[in-house]
Design an enzyme around this catalytic site. Structure first.
Site, PDB file in Angstrom:
ATOM      1  N   ASP A   1       0.826  -1.207   0.000  1.00 24.67           N
ATOM      2  CA  ASP A   1       0.000   0.000   0.000  1.00 24.67           C
ATOM      3  C   ASP A   1       0.866   1.265   0.000  1.00 24.67           C
ATOM      4  O   ASP A   1       0.583   2.220  -0.732  1.00 24.67           O
ATOM      5  CB  ASP A   1      -0.942  -0.020   1.198  1.00 24.67           C
ATOM      6  CG  ASP A   1      -2.054   0.999   1.090  1.00 24.67           C
ATOM      7  OD1 ASP A   1      -2.722   1.051   0.039  1.00 24.67           O
ATOM      8  OD2 ASP A   1      -2.254   1.754   2.053  1.00 24.67           O
TER       9      ASP A   1
ATOM     10  N   LYS B   1       2.159 -15.913  -2.301  1.00 26.20           N
ATOM     11  CA  LYS B   1       2.685 -17.117  -2.952  1.00 26.20           C
ATOM     12  C   LYS B   1       3.617 -17.910  -2.040  1.00 26.20           C
ATOM     13  O   LYS B   1       3.590 -19.129  -2.042  1.00 26.20           O
ATOM     14  CB  LYS B   1       3.451 -16.738  -4.226  1.00 26.20           C
ATOM     15  CG  LYS B   1       2.674 -15.897  -5.223  1.00 26.20           C
ATOM     16  CD  LYS B   1       1.663 -16.732  -5.928  1.00 26.20           C
ATOM     17  CE  LYS B   1       1.013 -15.931  -7.048  1.00 26.20           C
ATOM     18  NZ  LYS B   1       0.068 -16.721  -7.795  1.00 26.20           N
TER      19      LYS B   1
ATOM     20  N   LYS C   1     -10.677   6.573 -10.835  1.00 22.63           N
ATOM     21  CA  LYS C   1     -10.109   5.287 -10.437  1.00 22.63           C
ATOM     22  C   LYS C   1      -8.721   5.102 -11.034  1.00 22.63           C
ATOM     23  O   LYS C   1      -8.528   5.275 -12.235  1.00 22.63           O
ATOM     24  CB  LYS C   1     -11.009   4.137 -10.885  1.00 22.63           C
ATOM     25  CG  LYS C   1     -12.380   4.154 -10.267  1.00 22.63           C
ATOM     26  CD  LYS C   1     -13.210   3.019 -10.820  1.00 22.63           C
ATOM     27  CE  LYS C   1     -14.622   3.046 -10.278  1.00 22.63           C
ATOM     28  NZ  LYS C   1     -15.434   1.967 -10.866  1.00 22.63           N
TER      29      LYS C   1
END
Length: 194
Positions: A110, A134, A156
């Protein structure tokens, strides 16, 4: 981590990469009144914009003593339109014994994608963060967080990211992010190109 930092600094000498400053909300919001910005996103949050309260706040990713939490530095390549974050998680970020907590990994993704948005000229709020873990990341291992802005649709902004070993042979995490900005991101891009 120091060796990798020195390698990227060498790349900065020819101008292909740029060392990015650490996040500083005062730097990012230097021309904006924070309470105005907060009210734009959260009209009912007038008390959150209190400058006295904000002056006492610490950014989550920078509130540990050196070496104990989030140790990172970011570099930007304008030609490739991507950010590489060299990251080493300290012992206060442990989840399962010996490994980084998934929330710490999400935080770094983030933070890195937030810097990508700033590079794109926008201040955003994360609307959706989708992470595929993963492999676990060992505490104190140095990894690369790669991020890039993929597209803009109105307000967006869509980003992608991955975390890899420093030799880029091991993929630890892949992520996509939808972030929302206050203004239409395409207008900002068009203004910059004029």
């Amino acid at each position: 981590m120091r060796l990798l930092f020195d390698q990227f600094m060498k790349k900065c000498e020819d101008g292909s990469w740029t060392l990015l400053p650490s996040f500083n909300y005062k730097l990012i919001y230097r021309d904006q009144d924070v309470s105005t910005l907060m009210n734009a996103y959260f009209p009912t949050a007038s008390e959150l914009g209190n400058k006295e309260k904000l002056s006492q706040a610490q950014l989550f990713g920078t509130n540990f003593k050196d070496g104990l939490g989030f140790e990172y530095v970011m570099f930007y390549n304008d030609v490739e339109q991507r950010i590489v974050c060299v990251f080493q998680g300290g012992p206060h970020l442990q989840g399962m014994p010996g490994f980084l907590h998934g929330g710490a990994i999400a935080t770094m993704i983030d933070i890195t994608l937030g810097m990508s948005a700033i590079i794109a000229g926008e201040i955003v709020m994360t609307a959706n963060l989708n992470i595929n873990f993963k492999r676990p990341i060992s505490l104190r291992s140095v990894v690369l967080i790669n991020s890039q802005l993929d597209k803009i649709e109105g307000r967006k902004l869509f980003f992608s990211s991955n975390i890899q070993s420093i030799d880029e042979k091991i993929l630890y995490t892949e992520a996509t992010v939808l972030a929302v900005c206050r203004n239409d991101g395409r207008k900002k891009q068009e203004e910059d190109h004029e």
